[in-house]
Write an enzyme that holds these catalytic residues in place. Structure first.
Site, PDB file in Angstrom:
ATOM      1  N   ASP A  68     176.099  10.361   0.010  1.00 58.78           N
ATOM      2  CA  ASP A  68     174.638  10.227   0.060  1.00 58.78           C
ATOM      3  C   ASP A  68     174.002  10.942  -1.125  1.00 58.78           C
ATOM      4  O   ASP A  68     174.609  11.834  -1.748  1.00 58.78           O
ATOM      5  CB  ASP A  68     174.074  10.758   1.375  1.00 58.78           C
ATOM      6  CG  ASP A  68     174.272  12.259   1.570  1.00 58.78           C
ATOM      7  OD1 ASP A  68     175.360  12.773   1.226  1.00 58.78           O
ATOM      8  OD2 ASP A  68     173.343  12.918   2.068  1.00 58.78           O
ATOM      9  N   SER A 116     174.482  28.122  -1.702  1.00 53.65           N
ATOM     10  CA  SER A 116     175.292  28.045  -0.491  1.00 53.65           C
ATOM     11  C   SER A 116     175.772  26.614  -0.254  1.00 53.65           C
ATOM     12  O   SER A 116     175.036  25.663  -0.508  1.00 53.65           O
ATOM     13  CB  SER A 116     174.472  28.487   0.726  1.00 53.65           C
ATOM     14  OG  SER A 116     173.834  29.729   0.500  1.00 53.65           O
ATOM     15  N   HIS A 119     169.197  16.401  -8.256  1.00 51.07           N
ATOM     16  CA  HIS A 119     167.982  16.469  -7.421  1.00 51.07           C
ATOM     17  C   HIS A 119     166.708  16.198  -8.214  1.00 51.07           C
ATOM     18  O   HIS A 119     165.606  16.333  -7.674  1.00 51.07           O
ATOM     19  CB  HIS A 119     167.849  17.827  -6.699  1.00 51.07           C
ATOM     20  CG  HIS A 119     168.887  18.064  -5.654  1.00 51.07           C
ATOM     21  ND1 HIS A 119     168.670  18.867  -4.545  1.00 51.07           N
ATOM     22  CD2 HIS A 119     170.154  17.611  -5.534  1.00 51.07           C
ATOM     23  CE1 HIS A 119     169.760  18.896  -3.798  1.00 51.07           C
ATOM     24  NE2 HIS A 119     170.681  18.140  -4.391  1.00 51.07           N
ATOM     25  N   ARG A 157     169.677  35.696   0.559  1.00 55.76           N
ATOM     26  CA  ARG A 157     170.994  35.224   0.135  1.00 55.76           C
ATOM     27  C   ARG A 157     171.987  36.333   0.431  1.00 55.76           C
ATOM     28  O   ARG A 157     171.786  37.493   0.039  1.00 55.76           O
ATOM     29  CB  ARG A 157     170.983  34.887  -1.356  1.00 55.76           C
ATOM     30  CG  ARG A 157     170.104  33.696  -1.704  1.00 55.76           C
ATOM     31  CD  ARG A 157     170.681  32.385  -1.202  1.00 55.76           C
ATOM     32  NE  ARG A 157     169.778  31.260  -1.446  1.00 55.76           N
ATOM     33  CZ  ARG A 157     170.082  29.985  -1.218  1.00 55.76           C
ATOM     34  NH1 ARG A 157     171.276  29.672  -0.747  1.00 55.76           N
ATOM     35  NH2 ARG A 157     169.205  29.035  -1.449  1.00 55.76           N
ATOM     36  N   ASP A 215     181.799  19.648  -6.189  1.00 52.42           N
ATOM     37  CA  ASP A 215     180.360  19.495  -5.963  1.00 52.42           C
ATOM     38  C   ASP A 215     179.630  20.716  -6.514  1.00 52.42           C
ATOM     39  O   ASP A 215     178.547  21.068  -6.056  1.00 52.42           O
ATOM     40  CB  ASP A 215     180.072  19.319  -4.468  1.00 52.42           C
ATOM     41  CG  ASP A 215     178.669  18.789  -4.192  1.00 52.42           C
ATOM     42  OD1 ASP A 215     178.013  18.335  -5.152  1.00 52.42           O
ATOM     43  OD2 ASP A 215     178.227  18.838  -3.029  1.00 52.42           O
ATOM     44  N   GLU A 249     175.100  15.043   3.603  1.00 54.34           N
ATOM     45  CA  GLU A 249     175.063  16.368   2.964  1.00 54.34           C
ATOM     46  C   GLU A 249     173.660  16.715   2.491  1.00 54.34           C
ATOM     47  O   GLU A 249     173.226  17.862   2.594  1.00 54.34           O
ATOM     48  CB  GLU A 249     176.048  16.403   1.788  1.00 54.34           C
ATOM     49  CG  GLU A 249     176.369  17.808   1.281  1.00 54.34           C
ATOM     50  CD  GLU A 249     175.388  18.327   0.234  1.00 54.34           C
ATOM     51  OE1 GLU A 249     175.403  19.543  -0.043  1.00 54.34           O
ATOM     52  OE2 GLU A 249     174.603  17.527  -0.304  1.00 54.34           O
ATOM     53  N   GLU A 250     172.943  15.731   1.964  1.00 55.71           N
ATOM     54  CA  GLU A 250     171.614  15.989   1.409  1.00 55.71           C
ATOM     55  C   GLU A 250     170.550  16.213   2.484  1.00 55.71           C
ATOM     56  O   GLU A 250     169.404  16.541   2.175  1.00 55.71           O
ATOM     57  CB  GLU A 250     171.193  14.837   0.484  1.00 55.71           C
ATOM     58  CG  GLU A 250     172.110  14.598  -0.710  1.00 55.71           C
ATOM     59  CD  GLU A 250     172.110  15.728  -1.732  1.00 55.71           C
ATOM     60  OE1 GLU A 250     171.462  16.761  -1.496  1.00 55.71           O
ATOM     61  OE2 GLU A 250     172.774  15.577  -2.776  1.00 55.71           O
ATOM     62  N   THR A 273     134.178  32.707   2.745  1.00 55.04           N
ATOM     63  CA  THR A 273     134.424  34.146   2.910  1.00 55.04           C
ATOM     64  C   THR A 273     134.812  34.457   4.349  1.00 55.04           C
ATOM     65  O   THR A 273     133.964  34.663   5.220  1.00 55.04           O
ATOM     66  CB  THR A 273     133.178  34.948   2.509  1.00 55.04           C
ATOM     67  OG1 THR A 273     132.043  34.427   3.214  1.00 55.04           O
ATOM     68  CG2 THR A 273     132.925  34.843   1.015  1.00 55.04           C
TER      69      THR A 273
END
Length: 454
Positions: free
Chosen positions: A88, A399, A427, A328, A180, A153-154, A315
Site C-alpha cells: 500500500d 518507529s 510521503h 520517542r 523499508d 502499513e500506511e 478577547t
C-alpha cells in the site's frame, strides 16, 4: 553465486519494466475508492511470487485489505528467512505539486518517479526478484523463505498483529528481512539496527466551565492556555534533558563501539542546520546530533490549541487548552510506563486552579538488533559484496511497530536492509527511487540468502 548475479545483471531492464507495472496500481490504503485497486495490487504481488518460483502462495482476507503470504521450504536443515513488506502507498495530495502523474511512472536521471517507488514497492520488489534469480539461474534457494506482504502499513497495520498472533506457527522463522528504511548516503551500504519506540499522548487542561471575557474576569481565574504553556516549558531543563522523574531509569546507554561507529559516518552538523534553515541546532547536552536523533529519548509538543485563533480579535480566557505530546523511546523503555510517568508528573505540575486529563493514544516499543547477530553479520557482508563498499551501521529516529511485534511474537530478530534515501520524497509529491540502488538491492538480497545459509 556467480550464475545468480549474472542472471540479475542480464535482467536489469526486465526488472524495471515489472516495477513500472507495480507502481501503476493505485494502492492507496486509506482511500475507500481505491479498495478495488488494493485487491488488484495484492493479486499482482501474489502472481509475482508465483512467477519467481514460490510454490505456496495465498491471499488472506482481513476486515481491511488483503495480506499476501508465500513460502518455499525446500532447504531442509537450513535457516528460514521471513521477508516483510507492504504494497500500500500514501495518498498523492497535493496533486498539483507533482511534476508527472503519480501513477504513471517516469524515469529521469536514473530515478523512477511514482507514488510508492521508494516506500515500499521498489524496496519490497528487490527481494522477490532476488528469489526469482536463484530459481531461474540454479533451480533452488540456499535457505527456506517466507513472504508476508500487507496492504495496511500506511494506515497503522490494524490487522497485521492479530494475523501474526493467529499464524505464528506459519510465520516461524530465524530472521525477518525488511527493506523499508534508508541508506545513510547515496551508494553507501547501510544497516539500521535500532529503532526508537513511541508514546503518543493528548493532554487537556480545563479552567472555567465556559470561555470568559478577559476584561471582566482576567486576573481572577487561571487561563488554561497559559497554564498548559507553563507546564510544557517545565518538561525540559536548560540542558535539554527531560525532567520527568524516573524517565531515564531504563534507558540503555550507547556502547563505545556504537559511538565510534557513529563518528565514522560523514555527517556535517553545519550542513544539517543549513538544510533545515535554522541558525543553530538544539538538544540534550553531551550528545552529538546523530546520537540525539537515533539513540536518546525525546519529548515534543506536536501541536497546541485552545481559545480564539481566527482572524481579528476576540478577547477571552478560554475554558480549555489541549496539546499533543510525543515521546520517542529508546531500548529498554516501555510505552505504557513512559506514559504513566508523564501523566503523574504533568498532573503534579498543574495548579489546583485547573483540571487535567491525560489520554494515552497509542505507542510502540523500541527495537535493537545486536550487531553480532548472525543475520546482521550476513546482511553486512551481503551489502558490502553488492555495493563494493564497507557497510556502515546506523539507528533510526522513527518507529516501525511491526519490528517489535516480530521480536515479541516470533522471537525473531529483524534485519533492516534499507535501500531508499530520506531525500526521495516518501510521503510527498515527486516520490522516487534510485534505480542503481534498486539493482544493487537485488544483489544484496541474493548475497544475504547465500551468506545466511552458512
Amino acid at each position: 553465486m556467480e550464475q545468480v548475479i549474472a542472471y540479475i545483471n542480464k535482467n536489469h531492464d526486465n526488472y524495471i519494466n515489472q516495477l513500472t507495472e507495480f507502481l501503476k496500481i493505485k494502492s492507496i490504503s486509506t482511500s475507500p475508492e481505491n479498495k478495488g485497486d488494493m485487491q488488484t495490487c495484492a493479486k499482482f504481488v501474489a502472481d509475482k511470487l508465483k512467477e519467481a518460483g514460490i510454490n505456496k502462495v495465498q491471499i488472506f482476507k482481513t476486515e481491511g485489505h488483503p495480506i499476501v503470504y508465500g513460502e518455499w521450504l525446500g532447504a531442509p536443515g537450513k535457516p528460514t528467512v521471513l521477508v516483510y513488506g507492504h504494497y500500500d502507498v500514501q495518498p498523492v495530495d497535493p496533486i498539483d505539486l507533482w511534476n508527472s502523474p503519480p501513477f504513471e511512472p517516469v524515469i529521469k536521471d536514473g530515478k523512477i518517479f511514482a507514488r510508492g517507488a521508494t516506500d515500499d514497492k521498489g524496496q519490497l520488489f528487490v527481494h522477490i526478484k532476488s528469489v526469482e534469480a536463484y530459481f531461474k539461474a540454479v533451480g533452488s534457494l540456499p535457505v527456506n523463505i517466507k513472504f508476508l506482504i500487507e496492504g495496511e502499513e500506511e494506515i497503522g497495520s490494524p490487522h497485521l498483529e492479530p494475523f501474526i498472533k493467529t499464524n505464528k506457527d506459519l510465520l516461524k522463522c530465524d530472521t525477518v528481512l525488511i527493506s523499508d528504511t534508508s541508506l545513510f548516503a547515496p551508494g553507501q551500504p547501510t544497516l539500521t539496527y535500532g529503532l526508537r519506540g513511541l508514546s503518543y499522548l493528548e493532554v487537556e487542561v480545563t479552567g472555567p466551565d465556559r470561555d470568559l471575557h478577559s476584561g471582566s474576569y482576567g486576573g481572577s481565574v487561571a487561563n488554561p492556555v497559559n497554564v498548559l504553556a507553563s507546564i510544557i516549558s517545565k518538561l525540559h531543563d536548560k540542558n535539554g534533558k527531560i525532567t520527568i522523574p524516573g524517565f531515564y531509569d531504563e534507558v540503555l546507554p550507547l556502547t563505545k563501539q556504537e559511538r565510534d561507529n557513529f563518528k565514522k559516518l560523514t555527517f556535517s552538523e553545519k550542513k544539517y542546520a543549513k538544510d533545515l534553515k535554522v541558525a543553530e541546532l538544539a538538544g540534550e547536552k553531551g550528545f552529538t546530533t546523530l546520537e540525539r536523533i537515533w539513540a536518546r529519548p525525546t519529548l515534543d509538543c506536536n501541536g497546541i490549541f485552545g481559545g480564539f485563533t481566527g482572524a481579528g480579535a476576540k478577547t477571552i480566557i478560554p475554558s480549555k487548552a489541549t496539546a499533543k505530546i510525543s515521546m520517542r523511546l529508546v531500548p529498554n523503555q516501555e510505552p505504557k510506563k513512559a506514559a504513566k510517568l508523564f501523566e503523574t508528573y504533568f498532573k503534579k505540575l498543574a495548579p489546583k486552579s485547573v483540571k487535567v486529563k491525560v489520554t494515552d493514544l497509542h505507542g510502540g516499543f523500541p527495537v535493537l538488533t545486536p550487531l553480532n547477530h548472525k543475520a546482521t553479520i550476513a546482511a553486512s557482508k551481503a551489502m558490502e559484496s553488492a555495493f563494493g563498499k564497507k557497510t556502515v551501521y546506523m539507528r533510526e529516529g522513527g518507529s516501525i511497530p511491526v519490528v517489535s511485534t516480530f521480536g515479541k511474537i516470533l522471537k525473531a530478530p529483524t534485519v533492516l536492509m534499507g535501500l531508499g534515501l530520506n531525500s526521495e520524497n516518501l510521503h510527498a509529491p515527486n516520490e522516487h527511487f534510485n534505480l542503481k540502488h534498486f539493482h544493487l538491492g537485488i544483489k544484496s538480497s541474493a548475497y544475504f540468502l547465500s551468506y545466511f545459509a552458512d
